[in-house]
Design a protein around this motif. Structure first.
Motif, PDB file in Angstrom:
ATOM      1  N   GLY A   1      -3.615  -1.540  21.507  1.00  0.00           N
ATOM      2  CA  GLY A   1      -4.504  -1.542  22.654  1.00  0.00           C
ATOM      3  C   GLY A   1      -3.878  -2.362  23.770  1.00  0.00           C
ATOM      4  N   GLY A   2      -4.613  -3.305  24.334  1.00  0.00           N
ATOM      5  CA  GLY A   2      -5.944  -3.771  24.014  1.00  0.00           C
ATOM      6  C   GLY A   2      -6.306  -3.809  22.538  1.00  0.00           C
ATOM      7  N   GLU A   3      -7.562  -3.490  22.296  1.00  0.00           N
ATOM      8  CA  GLU A   3      -8.109  -3.497  20.947  1.00  0.00           C
ATOM      9  C   GLU A   3      -8.457  -2.066  20.553  1.00  0.00           C
ATOM     10  OE1 GLU A   3      -9.294  -3.657  17.469  1.00  0.00           O
ATOM     11  OE2 GLU A   3      -8.478  -5.511  18.335  1.00  0.00           O
ATOM     12  N   PRO A   4      -7.691  -1.475  19.635  1.00  0.00           N
ATOM     13  CA  PRO A   4      -7.875  -0.055  19.304  1.00  0.00           C
ATOM     14  C   PRO A   4      -9.240   0.281  18.706  1.00  0.00           C
ATOM     15  CG  PRO A   4      -6.379  -1.116  17.749  1.00  0.00           C
ATOM     16  CD  PRO A   4      -6.591  -2.082  18.863  1.00  0.00           C
ATOM     17  N   LEU A   5      -9.895  -0.681  18.064  1.00  0.00           N
ATOM     18  CA  LEU A   5     -11.190  -0.379  17.444  1.00  0.00           C
ATOM     19  C   LEU A   5     -12.307  -0.240  18.473  1.00  0.00           C
ATOM     20  CD1 LEU A   5     -11.120  -2.554  14.203  1.00  0.00           C
ATOM     21  CD2 LEU A   5     -10.248  -0.252  14.620  1.00  0.00           C
ATOM     22  N   LEU A   6     -12.033  -0.578  19.732  1.00  0.00           N
ATOM     23  CA  LEU A   6     -13.012  -0.331  20.789  1.00  0.00           C
ATOM     24  C   LEU A   6     -13.067   1.151  21.149  1.00  0.00           C
ATOM     25  CD1 LEU A   6     -12.318  -3.348  23.180  1.00  0.00           C
ATOM     26  CD2 LEU A   6     -14.403  -2.951  21.868  1.00  0.00           C
ATOM     27  N   ASN A   7     -12.055   1.897  20.747  1.00  0.00           N
ATOM     28  CA  ASN A   7     -12.021   3.326  21.042  1.00  0.00           C
ATOM     29  C   ASN A   7     -12.900   4.075  20.044  1.00  0.00           C
ATOM     30  OD1 ASN A   7     -11.262   6.127  21.275  1.00  0.00           O
ATOM     31  ND2 ASN A   7      -9.410   5.458  22.334  1.00  0.00           N
TER      32      ASN A   7
ATOM     33  N   VAL B   1      -3.162  -1.933  14.684  1.00  0.00           N
ATOM     34  CA  VAL B   1      -2.967  -3.356  14.979  1.00  0.00           C
ATOM     35  C   VAL B   1      -4.212  -3.863  15.703  1.00  0.00           C
ATOM     36  CG1 VAL B   1      -1.505  -5.066  16.109  1.00  0.00           C
ATOM     37  CG2 VAL B   1      -0.479  -3.004  15.125  1.00  0.00           C
ATOM     38  N   THR B   2      -4.927  -4.786  15.082  1.00  0.00           N
ATOM     39  CA  THR B   2      -6.230  -5.203  15.570  1.00  0.00           C
ATOM     40  C   THR B   2      -6.401  -6.711  15.447  1.00  0.00           C
ATOM     41  OG1 THR B   2      -8.622  -5.068  15.102  1.00  0.00           O
ATOM     42  CG2 THR B   2      -7.139  -4.648  13.275  1.00  0.00           C
TER      43      THR B   2
END
Length: 224
Positions: free
Chosen positions: A24-30, A52-53
């Motif tokens: 990201g950023g933070e991929p889990l926000l997607n 990667v988080t």
């Protein structure tokens, strides 16, 4: 767009890759993270895929997410920052669903950071910076059909827009994956300094800085 780009990369490299990181950023926000996982694995049946988080959202992810990671053999790579996240619980949950988990830390000490400053006046020597950079031709980024030899040039527009900087990212700082003949040409073009390298200052890198939250001050990233 991502499906088209990954299919193109698969075509260039005959479906072979060593590792793809979903970052990201933070991929889990997607909200479509599972779609990205499937698209990546469809393009590259073999090789390592990692999410990667920072781990903040992991314990709240639905069961389908964990099953998706197991189905497509995707590793969770959490950067274990000194924040209020139970990384041990995350590791146990990953194990329960048969998902490989690997901790990532920025340095030897998990509560320190490194600073890789940019010179807003572009006084660096691209060849010297590239030769001594830890990311150049190592942490290659895909963005909108273009490959960048490092994440700095790929993400610099956010910094430029936030602080209103007079720094330029041009087409010469990346390679159009649709304009190369094969993977060999792509890799060869990524292995050279880019114009944006002039903004980096590898001679001013600071290591083992105590971890702290950002104050969004330009001095955290820039040399004026």
């Amino acid at each position: 767009e991502y499906r088209r780009d990954t299919e193109r990369l698969s075509e260039l490299f005959d479906g072979i890759m060593r590792c793809v990181d979903l970052q990201g950023g933070e991929p889990l926000l997607n909200p479509q993270i599972m779609d990205y996982v499937k698209i990546t694995r469809d393009a590259f049946p073999y090789g390592e895929i990692r999410i990667v988080t920072n781990g903040i959202l992991l314990m709240g992810m639905a069961e389908d997410f964990w099953k998706c990671l197991h189905k497509y053999s995707v590793m969770l790579s959490a950067t274990e920052y000194p924040i209020h996240v139970d990384y041990n619980a995350i590791e146990k949950k990953a194990s329960y669903y048969g998902v490989e988990y690997k901790a990532m830390r920025g340095g030897k000490n998990p509560i320190t950071m490194n600073k890789y400053p940019l010179d807003v006046k572009g006084r660096g020597v691209p060849q010297i910076n590239f030769a001594h950079c830890v990311s150049a031709n190592h942490c290659i980024n895909l963005r909108h059909g273009r490959m960048f030899t490092c994440p700095v040039a790929a993400k610099a527009e956010h910094l430029i827009n936030y602080f209103g900087l007079d720094m330029k990212v041009s087409e010469l700082d990346s390679v159009d994956i649709y304009a190369v003949a094969d993977g060999k040409e792509l890799m060869e073009r990524l292995s050279h300094p880019i114009p944006f390298c002039r903004y980096c200052r590898v001679d001013r890198v600071e290591c083992d800085i105590p971890f702290s939250l950002s104050c969004k001050d330009r001095g955290e990233w820039l040399l004026d």
